[in-house]
Structures are given as structure tokens and as C-alpha cells.
Design an enzyme around this catalytic site. Structure first.
Site, PDB file in Angstrom:
ATOM      1  N   LYS A   1       0.855  -1.200   0.000  1.00  0.00           N
ATOM      2  CA  LYS A   1       0.000   0.000   0.000  1.00  0.00           C
ATOM      3  C   LYS A   1       0.882   1.238   0.000  1.00  0.00           C
ATOM      4  CE  LYS A   1      -3.861   1.929   2.730  1.00  0.00           C
ATOM      5  NZ  LYS A   1      -4.614   1.761   3.989  1.00  0.00           N
TER       6      LYS A   1
ATOM      7  N   SER B   1      -9.527   1.964   3.298  1.00  0.00           N
ATOM      8  CA  SER B   1      -8.670   2.703   2.411  1.00  0.00           C
ATOM      9  C   SER B   1      -7.712   1.831   1.596  1.00  0.00           C
ATOM     10  CB  SER B   1      -7.869   3.731   3.191  1.00  0.00           C
ATOM     11  OG  SER B   1      -7.098   3.096   4.157  1.00  0.00           O
TER      12      SER B   1
ATOM     13  N   SER C   1      -9.506  -0.536   7.508  1.00  0.00           N
ATOM     14  CA  SER C   1      -9.086  -0.318   6.132  1.00  0.00           C
ATOM     15  C   SER C   1      -8.421  -1.465   5.411  1.00  0.00           C
ATOM     16  CB  SER C   1      -8.158   0.900   6.068  1.00  0.00           C
ATOM     17  OG  SER C   1      -8.931   2.069   6.215  1.00  0.00           O
TER      18      SER C   1
END
Lengths: 95, 463
Positions: free
Chosen positions: B55, B130, B154
């Protein structure tokens, strides 16, 4: 909790955020709505739970120097960096 | 060759070289990323090893870290996050950085400055957030595993919406060194994989104490897959009454079916009350945003990232660089957090939220006194259309209603695929366990996966 324009401006200044008038107005409205939801926390009985952080300690390490971050990598990321290793910023005094 | 990426990775590793695996991954990314926007950066010089995606709020050397924001510019980190370094040492190869909501603030990846990622099961829908890019990368079989991050759900929520496994470890289990800080008392690096076993393997690689993170735990690292196929006979599962009470329709039916599967394995399943759980979102949106307002003050146009070309004074460097560089959701959260910490409001907002949080933790401790695990669906609904919730921040926040509690109290939690809706959208079961009980978590999740086999289903975009 109602956030008006004046309050929004106070918070924006603390947060070092620049908003135009329309954006500030919008932000005030959104914050009011969200804080109204959050205000339900007032109804919780928190007796016995107030002193949350009591007894907590941040672990420390020995005060021994370690190799620093590579200066070239830092310079490469900096918007403005002088040859003698300083971050360059606009004049502070007489602002 | 692309079939390598459909296999659980210990099978893939036996079938091909590290170079072939990376090449297969890059090919899959090139084929699918234009449609799915899962990756913000593709590392074409990734070399060889088991391909993993990271990420883009976790720093990596040799490739950018943007946090899906304009404010970081072309930032190149001089160091690897500890979790990334450990993956590399274990023989993994980072093939790219994945898309996210800006600074991990969101539940749909729509708040990325570089466009949303798209759900591979229906590309008109969000993948969640997210860590949306990471979930898409795994669900669309571009990589076998991806690192994400959790602050309020997330990793689990996008894993749920994309039909893959998502783990949030115990707070302190994985070093936060190199994870760009959002809510320091809740943040954890999490793991997305297609199977439970792969997730356990990755955790074994990255877990453990780190002198660079003062909140990292010295609790010994376990053999996480050891109880993987020992089943759930006699284990006690508590269904959180306050969560389940609101459920209806397909999500309810799917959750009830999941309970039936557990009972069929000899598990004891009963209801339990966690009375304070209804306040979790309110607590979260004060505590996490307060901590974020402090953590994001470092983005000031001085040492890295965007500096406004209009700034003539130092004050303008700060105000205008931040005003130009941050997106609306980030600004909203910084404003909320700044308010909650400001003089006159600190006790009423931040102080009170922390007290209610302590009460929530006590509720969970009591529940774990009677049960080995706690259960909820991972999300209240499956993937929603892109654009459906962007006008209403509060409705977006409510996506975290089942996931945020685990972040607040620091316990590990896993999302496992539990089936599909009538519209062929993934549904997901969430299992929570006491702190440092990840091995037990994998035992329960592993049983459920073995019984149901949903991980073998592939999104249409992969066909």
C-alpha cells in the site's frame, strides 16, 4: 455542536490550512453534521474510566548516537536545500 | 503462466522460479491495472521472488511513496518500512505500490488523488478502502499477497468487498516503522491474501518486536499456521448482539449461514452483548482524527513534498502548501481532530472519547471471558456504486461500524469470504479474538474457509 464560520476559521488557522470563503462555509456545515453524530458520546456514563492513561510509560532507549539518515536522500526530497546542508525557507523575521 | 497466480503460493513457489512469478505478476498488472487502477506504481525492476504489493502509505526504497496525495510530490523514501524489509529478507519481491484513499482516510478509495480503484467483481463499484488497491490486486490475482494498513477497518473492509482475506493484527504485533502515521494509537499494517494459510505465512514474516517502533510488542511471534486444520469443535463463538440486531436481508441470511457452518463443525455459538459498541464510530472519528491532525502537521512544504509556488512568507509556505496539497477528506479530518484537541474542547471531546474507548475495551474483555471469538459480518452491506456516498461523509464513515471496534481496543480481527449477494458481490464474515491470539484466529478462519471454499471463485475480470 454547531461550527460557524468564525469557529471554522479559528480551527483552520490552528491547523495551518488555507480555505477560500466557499470552502470554509462548506467545511463548517460538514463539521457541524459530523460533530452532531459524535455528540452522542455525552450520554455515556464514564464513571471509573476517566483516568485512562494512568501508569502508562513510553519505553525509552539508551542515549547513544546512531548513523543519521543519508543526507543526499534528504536533499533530493527537499523543495529547497542549500549546499551547506540547510532547508531553505522564506525570511522568518519581518514576516 | 498467469495460472501461477491462481494457486496458493506454496504451490506456486514449487511450480515456478522467483523470476517467472514476478514476470507473471507484472504481466497480470499490465493487463488489468488500466481497468482497475489498483497500482499507483509498478516496479518493473522487481527482480525475483514471491510477488507482493505494498500500500502506498508504507515506505519503500527505490520507488515512490505518495499516500495517494498530491502533497508528497515525488517523495522517495531513504529507508524501507520494517515490514517491507522483512518481506524482502524472506524472499518476497515488491512489484508495486497500491492505490488508497489519501493518507488512508476513507472507506472506498474514492478519496485517492489519482482516481479510485475499481471492484473487480463489478467495476462500477468501489473496492472499499482505504486499502482498496491492495484488495483489488489480490482479488484480481495480480499478486498473491499485499500489505495494507488499518486504522478503522481499512484492510478488512476492502477485503470483504473484494472477496478476499484481510487481517488486522493485534496492535503492536507488526512494527509501524515506515507506515505513514495516521492514528498512532490504532494504526497497524495488515495483510490481504486470497487464502487464510497465505495470510498466516506473511504474518510470520513481518511480525515481531522492532526497536524503531516504541509501540511494537515483545510478545513472542507464534507459529501462526500451526492450528490451521484442527477445526472448531468445542470452541466458543460469541455473536455480538448489538451488531446483529440491525442486520436484515441478504447480509443477515449470509451471516446466519456462516453460523450454521461453524455449528456444523462442533462450535458453540451464542449471543453476547458488547453494550458500548454502538459508540465505536463516534469514538473513532474523534481519536483517530485528533491523532491525525498531529501526525499530518509534518506535511508543511519544508523538508519534502509539495511547496506552493505562490508562497512568499513562511506562513504562506505552510498554509498554501497544505491547502493545495491535501484533498477535502484529509482537510475535513484534520479540522475535526484539531477542534477536538483545541483549548476548551479537549476534555469534552478527546478526553471523553478516550474514556468511552476504555469502557469499550472493558466490554470486550468481559465478552472474551466467556467466548474464544466474537463474530459480526465484516460490513453492513456489499460493495456500493462509485459516487454513491461521496456527498455524505457521515454515511461513508458508517461503513466502519463493525470493523472500527477492533482497532480501538487493539485486538486482532480477520475478514473471510462468506459467499455472494444476489448481484454476485462478495459478502464477508469477521472473526475477532483476544490480543495476540492470531494463531487461534487462523484456526477458526481456516476451518471456515475449508468448509466453504469461496476463495476459489474468481472475479469476471480475471476470466
Amino acid at each position: 455542536m454547531k461550527i460557524d464560520r468564525t469557529e471554522a476559521k479559528r480551527i483552520a488557522d490552528l491547523a495551518h490550512l488555507e480555505f477560500d470563503d466557499a470552502a470554509l462555509e462548506r467545511m463548517a456545515g460538514e463539521m457541524t453534521k459530523i460533530l452532531s453524530y459524535i455528540d452522542q458520546l455525552r450520554e455515556v456514563d464514564i464513571a471509573g474510566f476517566e483516568d485512562v492513561a494512568a501508569g502508562e510509560q513510553t519505553p525509552l532507549r539508551d542515549d547513544v548516537p546512531r548513523p543519521p539518515v543519508d543526507r543526499a536522500a534528504v536533499a533530493a526530497n527537499a523543495p529547497a536545500f542549500s549546499d551547506d546542508g540547510h532547508f531553505v525557507v522564506p525570511k522568518v523575521i519581518g514576516d | 503462466m498467469t495460472d501461477l497466480l491462481q494457486l496458493p503460493w506454496h504451490e506456486a513457489r514449487a511450480a515456478a522460479s522467483g523470476r517467472e512469478l514476478v514476470e507473471a505478476s507484472i504481466r497480470a498488472i499490465d493487463a488489468l491495472n488500466p481497468k482497475l487502477n489498483a497500482f499507483l506504481h509498478i516496479a518493473r525492476d522487481a527482480g525475483e521472488g514471491m510477488p507482493v504489493a505494498v500500500k502506498d502509505n508504507i515506505v519503500t526504497t527505490g520507488m515512490p511513496t505518495t499516500c495517494a496525495s498530491k502533497i508528497l510530490g515525488a517523495f522517495l523514501s531513504p529507508f524501507d518500512a520494517t515490514a517491507v524489509a522483512r518481506l524482502r529478507t524472506a524472499g518476497c519481491s515488491v512489484v508495486g505500490k497500491t492505490n488508497l484513499d489519501e493518507f488512508a482516510m476513507g472507506s472506498s478509495t474514492e478519496h485517492s488523488a489519482f482516481g479510485p480503484a475499481r471492484n473487480p467483481w463489478d467495476t462500477s463499484r468501489v473496492p472499499g478502502g482505504s486499502s482498496g488497491g491492495s484488495a483489488v490486486a489480490v482479488a484480481a490475482r495480480m499478486v498473491p499477497a499485499a500489505l495494507g494498513s488499518e486504522t478503522g477497518g481499512s484492510v478488512r473492509q476492502p477485503a470483504a468487498l473484494c472477496g478476499v482475506v484481510g487481517l488486522k493484527p493485534t496492535y503492536g504485533r507488526v512494527s509501524r516503522n515506515g507506515l505513514v502515521a495516521f492514528g498512532s494509537s490504532v494504526d497497524q499494517i495488515g495483510i490481504v491474501t486470497k487464502t487464510v494459510r497465505e495470510c498466516a505465512d506473511i504474518l510470520g514474516m513481518i511480525a515481531g518486536h522492532d526497536p524503531m517502533d516504541s509501540t511494537a510488542s515483545t510478545h513472542p511471534v507464534d507459529d501462526y499456521a500451526a492450528d490451521f486444520d484442527t477445526g472448531v469443535r468445542g470452541l466458543r463463538f460469541g455473536v455480538v448482539r448489538e451488531a446483529v440486531g440491525q442486520l436484515e436481508g441478504e447480509v443477515r441470511a449470509n451471516f446466519d449461514e456462516a453460523l450454521r457452518v461453524l455449528r456444523s463443525g462442533g462450535a458453540i455459538v451464542d449471543e453476547v452483548s458488547v453494550p458500548t459498541i454502538g459508540y465505536a464510530i463516534a469514538i473513532y472519528y474523534i481519536v483517530a482524527n485528533a491523532e491525525a491532525s498531529a501526525n499530518l502537521s509534518r506535511f508543511d512544504g519544508i523538508r519534502y513534498g509539495h511547496r506552493s509556488a505562490r508562497a512568499r512568507t513562511l506562513r504562506e509556505v505552510y498554509f498554501e502548501s497544505r491547502g493545495e496539497g491535501f484533498g477535502d477528506e484529509v482537510k475535513r479530518r484534520i479540522m475535526l481532530g484539531t477542534f477536538a484537541l483545541s483549548s476548551g474542547y479537549y476534555d469534552a471531546y478527546y478526553g471523553r472519547a478516550q474514556a468511552v474507548r476504555a469502557k469499550l475495551r472493558a466490554d470486550f474483555d468481559a465478552a472474551f471471558g466467556r467466548f474464544d471469538y466474537l463474530l459480526t459480518p465484516t460490513t453492513p452491506e456489499p460493495a456500493f456504486p462509485i459516487g454513491a456516498k461521496t456527498d455524505d461523509p457521515l454515511s461513508m464513515y458508517l461503513n466502519d461500524i463493525f470493523t472500527a471496534p477492533a482497532n480501538l481496543v487493539g485486538i486482532p480481527a480477520i475478514a473471510v469470504p462468506s459467499g455472494f449477494s444476489r448481484q454476485r458481490l462478495p459478502l464477508s464474515l469477521q472473526i475477532m479474538a483476544p490480543r495476540f491470539e492470531e494463531r487461534a484466529l487462523f484456526r477458526a478462519a481456516g476451518f471456515f474457509e475449508l468448509e466453504t471454499g469461496y476463495w476459489r471463485e474468481r472475479p469476471p475480470v480475471c476470466a
